[in-house]
Write a protein that holds these residues in place. Sequence first.
Motif, PDB file in Angstrom:
ATOM      1  N   ALA A   1      -6.746   0.226  -2.280  1.00  0.00           N
ATOM      2  CA  ALA A   1      -6.139   1.605  -2.051  1.00  0.00           C
ATOM      3  C   ALA A   1      -5.075   1.787  -3.158  1.00  0.00           C
ATOM      4  N   GLU A   2      -4.552   2.751  -3.238  1.00  0.00           N
ATOM      5  CA  GLU A   2      -3.540   2.956  -4.071  1.00  0.00           C
ATOM      6  C   GLU A   2      -2.288   2.271  -3.495  1.00  0.00           C
TER       7      GLU A   2
ATOM      8  N   SER B   1       1.646   2.872   3.629  1.00  0.00           N
ATOM      9  CA  SER B   1       1.342   2.001   4.784  1.00  0.00           C
ATOM     10  C   SER B   1       2.506   2.218   5.685  1.00  0.00           C
TER      11      SER B   1
ATOM     12  N   LYS C   1      -1.202  10.917   5.382  1.00  0.00           N
ATOM     13  CA  LYS C   1      -1.274  10.038   4.387  1.00  0.00           C
ATOM     14  C   LYS C   1      -1.063   8.504   4.533  1.00  0.00           C
TER      15      LYS C   1
ATOM     16  N   ARG D   1      -4.316  -6.714   5.869  1.00  0.00           N
ATOM     17  CA  ARG D   1      -5.176  -5.882   4.697  1.00  0.00           C
ATOM     18  C   ARG D   1      -6.245  -7.000   4.356  1.00  0.00           C
TER      19      ARG D   1
ATOM     20  N   LEU E   1       0.878  -1.054   0.145  1.00  0.00           N
ATOM     21  CA  LEU E   1       0.013  -0.028   0.101  1.00  0.00           C
ATOM     22  C   LEU E   1       0.943   1.327   0.128  1.00  0.00           C
ATOM     23  N   LYS E   2       0.394   2.192  -0.735  1.00  0.00           N
ATOM     24  CA  LYS E   2       1.217   3.528  -0.706  1.00  0.00           C
ATOM     25  C   LYS E   2       0.879   4.119   0.555  1.00  0.00           C
TER      26      LYS E   2
ATOM     27  N   LYS F   1      -1.664   4.569   5.708  1.00  0.00           N
ATOM     28  CA  LYS F   1      -2.866   3.676   5.780  1.00  0.00           C
ATOM     29  C   LYS F   1      -2.546   2.817   6.731  1.00  0.00           C
ATOM     30  N   PRO F   2      -3.840   2.439   7.225  1.00  0.00           N
ATOM     31  CA  PRO F   2      -3.951   1.514   8.478  1.00  0.00           C
ATOM     32  C   PRO F   2      -3.301   0.226   8.547  1.00  0.00           C
TER      33      PRO F   2
ATOM     34  N   TYR G   1     -10.219  -4.264   0.680  1.00  0.00           N
ATOM     35  CA  TYR G   1      -9.598  -2.923   0.947  1.00  0.00           C
ATOM     36  C   TYR G   1      -8.552  -2.700  -0.144  1.00  0.00           C
TER      37      TYR G   1
END
Lengths: 329, 384
Positions: free
Chosen positions: B228-229, A148, A183, B222, A145-146, A185-186, B226
Amino acid sequence: MAAVYKSLSKTNGHKEEGPANGVKKNKQRVLILSSRGITYRHRHLLNDLASLLPHSRKDAKLDTKSKLYQLNELAELYNCNNVFFFEARKGKDLYLWISKAPNGPTVKMHMQNCTSFHSHTSQKQPLTQNPVHTMEELHFTGNCLKGSRPILSFDASFDKEPHLRVLKELFLHIFGVPKGARKAKPFIDHVMGFTLADGKIWIRNYQINETEPSKSTAVSSDAEPKPKPSKSSNSKETEISLVEIGPRFVLTPIVIQEGSFGGPILYENKEFVSPNQVRSEIRQKKAGRYNARAEQGIERLAKKGDLGLRTSGGRKAPVNELDTAMLFA
Amino acid sequence: MVTKSKLKMALAADKGVDFKKLALKKKEKVAKKSKSKKGGDQPKANGKKVEDGWEDVEEESDAGEEAKEAAELIEDESGSDEEEEGVDKPMEIDFAGIDESDSDSSAGENDQENDSEDEEDEEDIPMSDLEDLDDEEREDIIPHQRLTINNTVALTAALKRIALPVSKMSFSEHQSITTSTPVSIPDVSDDLNRELAFYAQSLSAAQEARKLLKAEGIPFTRPTDYFAEMVKADEHMAKIKAKLIDEAAGKKASAEARKQRDLKKFGKQVQVAKLQERDKERKQTLDKIKVLKRKRQGADTEATNEADMFDVALEDETSKPSRKDRQGPNKRAKKDEKFGHGGKKRFKKSGDAMSSGDLSGFSSKKMKGGAKQRPGKARRAGKR
């Protein structure tokens, strides 16, 4: 009215946040930029790193290479307390400056990549000629993820020496994404490894790949004579494997300064040999080959002259009485 | 000085601290402090001043302590005396170390002085002293361009200044894991093992981190829905995939080609072997036939001893005529005998020396009227 409420609630929020945590919050922001004259590889690497660090702020190339203290002002302008600066020299050498913005310390490192992973390109090359690997390269199959937050994995040898501890702390600040980053991510799906080997710091970035414990492994573990008891206890746990995402690079620390881009030098790596010197030595060696050959030629001439084998110059051979030329003159 | 504990004294003695010198330095320091306090009322606002301060420190080289205090002053203006004392105390012991390393940084070029001072510096020999070495010897030298600077005290101070209280924070705040034992990589140029070591380190960290994060209730995995980018865009991943497929296909094709090549090479051998075998078989059968023929012609002349008899019996058994055998070569041989096989067909029926010399069909009896005269016509007619 709304504005008033907003401002009020904001201040309230701030007040609550402060004492609630007690300890200082991990608040990091990184200013990422480069000097002029970087190659496309360096630029790609910089972009890759910026995409991995959601708490970073990328800025345009810095014009100067000598007045690096300007970076402090820039960092202040962007509210950054870390600076991550690529300095390119001669269009090939890349130096990385890492600094805690207002008060330091600053670390200067030489960035390179020693060997590539593919076996078919593993012919040994001098260190300086190897490029940096970026994510664009296609043999890194991982992805994440971008933004994370990464897990940072440090080698225990970082705790051995004070300068390494400083380095570790800086890496922790810069590569670790703080918890509340805007920004971020979770979920956590990649891990960054920092390893010390051969006096250099090797950095790798892996995707965490979770797979259901497959039946085949279960069967194999059954087949094995000693089934692990822990495995059965958390049988619901997925198995973790890693896939490299990239980029990868190697850092050689050169110097640590006390201030931010200034101040006295606290540490200097005596084992670092600058790529310029390496290159010049290679050149000199090449030049030396010619010199040696030329010298040999001269020596040979002198030797011949000493033996009287040359027509002109050198020692003349003693005239022999019994020579035909003397006898029948 | 007398108030120092025994341990401290011992340490100081070990390091060879000259107390008189120290006292002198202290005085100097106090004077400086007052000066800098006077001068640096607002060091934050006045960057130039601060820089001057740094330069001073470098020039005077013997007062490494001063740098610390200046930094302290800049950092927090409140700078109560207690704090400064706190900083000072642990450093007193290490005076010797500080002095040397600072003189290193300031001296830079004049190496000769420093050499004798520090243990580490003793290893360092300036390159200028090694000029007259042989080339071969020089190859063995690891050239260090500079002499060591490693100001441990200042480094720890700097670290303390920036360090996050990792031990106090929850794991999810920093997410850093240090291995319990240092990762050892015996040979850095061994790609595979090196990368394996890195992998193992990161893997163990990931496993540990998952445990810790789950304990803290932080989402780790994840969920599949989900989206996302990602760091690498889809097209980039597609490229990677295409490349992987390409590589796999190439590998497969090359393997196939290699197999084919091998087969071809091997196939020729097989063919040759088969032909040879067939030849051998034919020879054997012909031989057998010959033997049989001979036996039929002169059965009693030769087949008297037991072995031969036994042999015959065996041969009879083995040459029990299969239909194909009976018809095959025997018939062919016969036909060949009759009609000829191979060889020149021309002038086959024309006479030659042999045929003209062959008098087997000639008989003098017949010529001399040995043969009965043919009866006359009437007789022949009367017989009917």
